[in-house]
Design a protein around this motif. Sequence first.
Motif, short mmCIF file in Angstrom:
data_model
loop_
_atom_site.label_atom_id
_atom_site.label_comp_id
_atom_site.label_asym_id
_atom_site.label_seq_id
_atom_site.Cartn_x
_atom_site.Cartn_y
_atom_site.Cartn_z
N MET A 109 59.07 32.69 41.53
CA MET A 109 58.32 34.08 41.81
C MET A 109 57.41 33.96 42.99
SD MET A 109 57.81 35.27 37.84
CE MET A 109 57.02 33.84 37.26
N PRO A 110 58.33 34.21 44.37
CA PRO A 110 57.29 34.16 45.53
C PRO A 110 57.40 35.43 45.26
CG PRO A 110 59.84 33.99 46.30
CD PRO A 110 59.57 34.20 44.62
N GLN A 111 57.78 36.54 44.45
CA GLN A 111 56.44 37.48 44.75
C GLN A 111 54.86 38.08 44.33
OE1 GLN A 111 59.23 36.96 43.37
NE2 GLN A 111 60.24 39.50 42.28
N ILE A 112 54.69 36.66 43.59
CA ILE A 112 53.62 36.75 43.00
C ILE A 112 52.57 36.41 43.97
CG2 ILE A 112 52.06 36.12 40.44
CD1 ILE A 112 54.63 36.40 38.43
N SER A 113 51.26 36.98 44.28
CA SER A 113 50.21 36.86 44.96
C SER A 113 50.24 35.08 44.32
CB SER A 113 49.39 37.51 45.05
OG SER A 113 48.78 37.81 43.92
N PRO A 114 49.45 34.42 45.41
CA PRO A 114 48.70 33.22 45.22
C PRO A 114 47.56 33.05 43.75
CG PRO A 114 48.87 32.67 46.89
CD PRO A 114 49.32 34.67 46.91
N LEU A 115 46.86 34.16 44.25
CA LEU A 115 45.72 34.98 43.83
C LEU A 115 46.02 35.14 42.31
CD1 LEU A 115 42.96 35.58 43.85
CD2 LEU A 115 42.50 37.62 43.78
N SER A 116 47.18 35.68 42.02
CA SER A 116 47.71 35.64 40.15
C SER A 116 47.31 34.51 39.61
CB SER A 116 49.14 36.52 40.19
OG SER A 116 48.78 38.05 40.61
N TRP A 117 48.39 33.43 40.34
CA TRP A 117 48.73 32.05 40.27
C TRP A 117 47.10 30.87 39.81
CZ3 TRP A 117 53.00 30.89 38.37
CH2 TRP A 117 53.75 31.78 38.37
N LEU A 118 46.31 31.37 40.48
CA LEU A 118 44.83 30.61 40.12
C LEU A 118 44.07 31.26 38.78
CD1 LEU A 118 43.16 29.52 41.74
CD2 LEU A 118 42.06 30.71 42.73
N ASN A 119 44.59 32.97 39.29
CA ASN A 119 43.88 33.86 37.65
C ASN A 119 44.25 32.95 36.01
OD1 ASN A 119 42.04 35.06 39.15
ND2 ASN A 119 43.21 37.12 39.12
N LEU A 120 45.65 32.94 36.33
CA LEU A 120 47.02 32.01 35.28
C LEU A 120 46.28 30.65 35.19
CD1 LEU A 120 48.66 33.40 33.51
CD2 LEU A 120 50.50 32.32 34.85
N PHE A 121 45.92 29.87 35.88
CA PHE A 121 44.96 28.70 36.17
C PHE A 121 44.04 28.66 34.81
CE2 PHE A 121 43.75 24.64 37.54
CZ PHE A 121 44.40 23.97 36.44
N ILE A 122 43.19 29.52 35.40
CA ILE A 122 41.91 29.70 35.29
C ILE A 122 42.15 30.15 33.86
CG2 ILE A 122 39.72 30.67 35.81
CD1 ILE A 122 40.07 29.92 38.36
N TYR A 123 43.26 31.22 33.37
CA TYR A 123 42.40 31.63 32.56
C TYR A 123 42.83 30.55 31.03
CZ TYR A 123 44.53 34.95 27.97
OH TYR A 123 44.74 35.02 27.28
N PHE A 124 44.43 29.68 31.20
CA PHE A 124 44.63 29.02 30.52
C PHE A 124 43.88 27.96 30.41
CE2 PHE A 124 48.96 30.12 31.49
CZ PHE A 124 49.67 31.04 29.53
N ILE A 125 43.09 27.54 31.55
CA ILE A 125 42.34 26.19 31.83
C ILE A 125 41.54 26.49 30.58
CG2 ILE A 125 39.95 25.20 32.42
CD1 ILE A 125 43.17 24.11 32.82
N LEU A 126 40.48 27.80 30.80
CA LEU A 126 39.60 28.13 29.52
C LEU A 126 39.86 28.47 28.12
CD1 LEU A 126 38.26 31.36 32.33
CD2 LEU A 126 37.35 29.09 30.82
N ILE A 127 41.01 28.99 28.23
CA ILE A 127 41.90 29.27 26.91
C ILE A 127 41.94 27.67 25.67
CG2 ILE A 127 43.84 29.07 25.17
CD1 ILE A 127 44.03 31.57 26.30
N PHE A 128 42.42 26.64 26.98
CA PHE A 128 42.26 24.93 26.56
C PHE A 128 40.99 24.31 25.65
CE2 PHE A 128 42.61 20.62 27.84
CZ PHE A 128 43.77 20.26 26.89
#
Length: 51
Positions: free
Chosen positions: A1-20
């Motif tokens: 999905m190239p239309q998603i900005s990298p900042l959203s991927w970073l937020n998603l990654f941080i979100y999943f790491i925090l949940i973990f």
Amino acid sequence: MPQISPLSWLNLFIYFILIFMIFNTMNYFSFLYKNKKLNFKSQKKQLNWKW
């Protein structure tokens, strides 16, 4: 999905790491260990030496 900005991927990654991390800490602290020192009974072994 190239239309998603990298900042959203970073937020998603941080979100999943925090949940973990929250999941792991809750599993770690929810288990209660029994203290072995309180249940320890000292037993002396008496040997009757007959010389």
